[in-house]
Design a protein around this motif. Structure first.
Motif, PDB file in Angstrom:
ATOM      1  N   LYS A   1       0.868  -1.180   0.000  1.00  0.00           N
ATOM      2  CA  LYS A   1       0.000   0.000   0.000  1.00  0.00           C
ATOM      3  C   LYS A   1       0.903   1.229   0.000  1.00  0.00           C
ATOM      4  CE  LYS A   1      -3.652   2.722   0.881  1.00  0.00           C
ATOM      5  NZ  LYS A   1      -4.517   2.566   2.070  1.00  0.00           N
ATOM      6  N   LEU A   2       0.722   2.116  -0.995  1.00  0.00           N
ATOM      7  CA  LEU A   2       1.541   3.316  -1.112  1.00  0.00           C
ATOM      8  C   LEU A   2       0.657   4.544  -1.257  1.00  0.00           C
ATOM      9  CD1 LEU A   2       4.224   2.039  -3.677  1.00  0.00           C
ATOM     10  CD2 LEU A   2       4.497   2.241  -1.198  1.00  0.00           C
ATOM     11  N   VAL A   3       1.060   5.629  -0.576  1.00  0.00           N
ATOM     12  CA  VAL A   3       0.368   6.912  -0.680  1.00  0.00           C
ATOM     13  C   VAL A   3       1.397   7.967  -1.055  1.00  0.00           C
ATOM     14  CG1 VAL A   3      -0.935   8.684   0.542  1.00  0.00           C
ATOM     15  CG2 VAL A   3      -1.398   6.265   1.001  1.00  0.00           C
ATOM     16  N   TYR A   4       1.186   8.577  -2.216  1.00  0.00           N
ATOM     17  CA  TYR A   4       2.064   9.633  -2.712  1.00  0.00           C
ATOM     18  C   TYR A   4       1.477  10.972  -2.271  1.00  0.00           C
ATOM     19  CZ  TYR A   4       4.881  12.269  -6.183  1.00  0.00           C
ATOM     20  OH  TYR A   4       5.756  13.131  -6.805  1.00  0.00           O
TER      21      TYR A   4
ATOM     22  N   GLY B   1       4.297   4.190   2.883  1.00  0.00           N
ATOM     23  CA  GLY B   1       3.837   2.889   2.429  1.00  0.00           C
ATOM     24  C   GLY B   1       3.913   1.796   3.468  1.00  0.00           C
ATOM     25  N   GLY B   2       3.172   0.725   3.200  1.00  0.00           N
ATOM     26  CA  GLY B   2       3.213  -0.462   4.032  1.00  0.00           C
ATOM     27  C   GLY B   2       3.312  -1.702   3.162  1.00  0.00           C
ATOM     28  N   ILE B   3       4.192  -2.623   3.542  1.00  0.00           N
ATOM     29  CA  ILE B   3       4.371  -3.890   2.825  1.00  0.00           C
ATOM     30  C   ILE B   3       4.300  -5.021   3.841  1.00  0.00           C
ATOM     31  CG2 ILE B   3       5.905  -5.289   1.392  1.00  0.00           C
ATOM     32  CD1 ILE B   3       7.155  -2.708   0.345  1.00  0.00           C
ATOM     33  N   GLN B   4       3.382  -5.953   3.629  1.00  0.00           N
ATOM     34  CA  GLN B   4       3.238  -7.093   4.527  1.00  0.00           C
ATOM     35  C   GLN B   4       3.338  -8.386   3.720  1.00  0.00           C
ATOM     36  OE1 GLN B   4       0.038  -6.946   7.424  1.00  0.00           O
ATOM     37  NE2 GLN B   4      -0.129  -9.182   7.455  1.00  0.00           N
ATOM     38  N   PRO B   5       4.534  -8.948   3.599  1.00  0.00           N
ATOM     39  CA  PRO B   5       4.697 -10.192   2.824  1.00  0.00           C
ATOM     40  C   PRO B   5       3.974 -11.350   3.511  1.00  0.00           C
ATOM     41  CG  PRO B   5       6.809  -9.106   3.243  1.00  0.00           C
ATOM     42  CD  PRO B   5       5.803  -8.471   4.149  1.00  0.00           C
ATOM     43  N   ALA B   6       3.394 -12.210   2.700  1.00  0.00           N
ATOM     44  CA  ALA B   6       2.746 -13.416   3.221  1.00  0.00           C
ATOM     45  C   ALA B   6       3.588 -14.628   2.828  1.00  0.00           C
ATOM     46  CB  ALA B   6       1.320 -13.511   2.705  1.00  0.00           C
ATOM     47  N   GLY B   7       3.074 -15.487   1.969  1.00  0.00           N
ATOM     48  CA  GLY B   7       3.806 -16.700   1.623  1.00  0.00           C
ATOM     49  C   GLY B   7       4.996 -16.485   0.713  1.00  0.00           C
ATOM     50  N   SER B   8       4.987 -15.426  -0.094  1.00  0.00           N
ATOM     51  CA  SER B   8       6.072 -15.203  -1.048  1.00  0.00           C
ATOM     52  C   SER B   8       6.607 -13.785  -0.899  1.00  0.00           C
ATOM     53  CB  SER B   8       5.572 -15.431  -2.480  1.00  0.00           C
ATOM     54  OG  SER B   8       4.470 -14.583  -2.764  1.00  0.00           O
ATOM     55  N   ALA B   9       7.764 -13.557  -1.519  1.00  0.00           N
ATOM     56  CA  ALA B   9       8.402 -12.244  -1.445  1.00  0.00           C
ATOM     57  C   ALA B   9       7.601 -11.208  -2.230  1.00  0.00           C
ATOM     58  CB  ALA B   9       9.833 -12.327  -1.979  1.00  0.00           C
ATOM     59  N   ILE B  10       7.689  -9.960  -1.796  1.00  0.00           N
ATOM     60  CA  ILE B  10       7.063  -8.839  -2.492  1.00  0.00           C
ATOM     61  C   ILE B  10       8.160  -7.910  -2.984  1.00  0.00           C
ATOM     62  CG2 ILE B  10       5.615  -6.781  -2.245  1.00  0.00           C
ATOM     63  CD1 ILE B  10       3.913  -8.279  -0.260  1.00  0.00           C
ATOM     64  N   ALA B  11       8.098  -7.532  -4.242  1.00  0.00           N
ATOM     65  CA  ALA B  11       9.077  -6.620  -4.823  1.00  0.00           C
ATOM     66  C   ALA B  11       8.514  -5.201  -4.822  1.00  0.00           C
ATOM     67  CB  ALA B  11       9.431  -7.043  -6.246  1.00  0.00           C
ATOM     68  N   LEU B  12       9.365  -4.229  -4.485  1.00  0.00           N
ATOM     69  CA  LEU B  12       9.004  -2.825  -4.600  1.00  0.00           C
ATOM     70  C   LEU B  12       9.564  -2.322  -5.924  1.00  0.00           C
ATOM     71  CD1 LEU B  12       7.678  -0.375  -3.257  1.00  0.00           C
ATOM     72  CD2 LEU B  12       9.876   0.134  -2.188  1.00  0.00           C
ATOM     73  N   GLU B  13       8.672  -1.960  -6.826  1.00  0.00           N
ATOM     74  CA  GLU B  13       9.084  -1.694  -8.201  1.00  0.00           C
ATOM     75  C   GLU B  13       8.765  -0.256  -8.600  1.00  0.00           C
ATOM     76  OE1 GLU B  13       6.771  -4.795  -9.989  1.00  0.00           O
ATOM     77  OE2 GLU B  13       8.416  -6.243  -9.872  1.00  0.00           O
ATOM     78  N   GLY B  14       8.966   0.064  -9.868  1.00  0.00           N
ATOM     79  CA  GLY B  14       8.630   1.386 -10.385  1.00  0.00           C
ATOM     80  C   GLY B  14       7.127   1.537 -10.552  1.00  0.00           C
ATOM     81  N   TYR B  15       6.668   2.776 -10.529  1.00  0.00           N
ATOM     82  CA  TYR B  15       5.245   3.057 -10.673  1.00  0.00           C
ATOM     83  C   TYR B  15       5.055   4.188 -11.663  1.00  0.00           C
ATOM     84  CZ  TYR B  15       4.370   0.138  -6.587  1.00  0.00           C
ATOM     85  OH  TYR B  15       4.295  -0.922  -5.720  1.00  0.00           O
ATOM     86  N   ASP B  16       3.943   4.125 -12.387  1.00  0.00           N
ATOM     87  CA  ASP B  16       3.675   5.146 -13.384  1.00  0.00           C
ATOM     88  C   ASP B  16       3.518   6.526 -12.747  1.00  0.00           C
ATOM     89  OD1 ASP B  16       3.023   5.812 -16.228  1.00  0.00           O
ATOM     90  OD2 ASP B  16       1.118   6.409 -15.340  1.00  0.00           O
TER      91      ASP B  16
END
Length: 276
Positions: free
Chosen positions: A36-39, A48-63
């Motif tokens: 979840k990201l708020v600009y 932002g908040g990142i809560q990984p569950a079973g697999s990894a989460i990547a923080l990537e580029g955004y439009d």
């Protein structure tokens, strides 16, 4: 990525409770398996908040930031407020225990977030701002940061402040970040209060019981407003606004600032008799 526009203090005076919450309160930051990201247009920061569950989460580029990868023109400070986890930065892994902090500078391309146990997931809180140069990645354990005791029991604001990313700590372009722990029996934070027109600030309130509530004060010193908040919610504080509050129990909060400078003591103090 949700977009929040900057507001003029004269406009903010007209907001209803729901409008105040819409503009400044960030709810539901941590959702299992999601980012979840708020600009915010306040100094172009991203919360932002990142809560990984079973697999990894990547923080990537955004439009919304027109970037091929998240840190193409940015820097980021990250706290873990959940169970143990790992952040991998361009192949280098950093173990993140509860309340550990990491700074990652401009130019790092691949960021991966994982939880050690799905039953006790990590919860990564991030605060990002534009960057003009690159500083080294630095990880700091919460246990290794000496705190500064402030306040008193008599004024119900006994607390310990740990400054982590700041002028005399981890170096950054413009981010200043740390954590404040309110001692048992105290409830007030950042009181007497202040403003700093040179920087915006964001608070993430943590370690509140489910039924507890935070009464966060904001607005111009002579035109104050309040937001009623719950655990693990964040609030955006414009440079012209005070930022302080009181809760129904003790708690902790992570503060992040960005703007003209990263001098922690650069603030315009507000006398108690000025508040309205």
């Amino acid at each position: 990525m949700e977009l929040r526009y900057a507001t003029h203090p004269e406009h903010a005076k007209t907001f209803t409770t729901e409008e105040l919450r819409k503009h400044y309160l960030v709810e539901d930051l941590f959702v299992s398996g999601e980012t979840k990201l708020v600009y915010s247009m306040e100094d172009r920061t991203i919360i932002g908040g990142i809560q990984p569950a079973g697999s990894a989460i990547a923080l990537e580029g955004y439009d919304e930031i027109k970037a091929d990868y998240f840190l193409e023109r940015r820097e980021v400070g990250i706290f873990n407020i959940g169970g143990n986890g790992t952040i991998t930065v361009d192949g280098e892994s950093f173990e993140m225990a509860n309340k550990d902090c990491i700074y990652i500078g401009k130019g790092k391309e691949k960021l991966l977030f994982t939880s050690s146990e799905e039953a006790a997931p990590a919860k990564f809180y991030l605060f990002s701002a534009p960057a003009h140069t690159s500083y080294p990645t630095k990880h700091v354990s919460f246990q290794d940061v000496p705190g500064d005791a402030m306040g008193a029991k008599e004024s119900a604001n006994e607390r310990v402040i740990r400054r982590i990313i700041h002028l005399e700590g981890i170096q950054s372009c413009q981010i200043a970040m740390g954590i404040t722990i309110i001692e048992n029996g105290s409830v007030w934070n950042s009181m007497p209060t202040h403003t700093h027109n040179r920087r915006m600030e964001a608070y993430l309130y943590i370690d509140l019981d489910e039924e507890a509530r935070m009464f966060h004060l904001m607005g111009e010193p002579t035109e104050t407003r309040h937001l009623v908040m719950k655990n693990e919610q964040a609030v955006i504080s414009p440079p012209w606004s005070i930022h302080c509050g009181s809760a129904t129990s003790n708690y902790a909060f992570i503060w992040g600032m960005a703007g003209e400078n990263k001098t922690y003591t650069d603030m315009d103090k507000v006398a108690m008799d000025e508040l309205r």
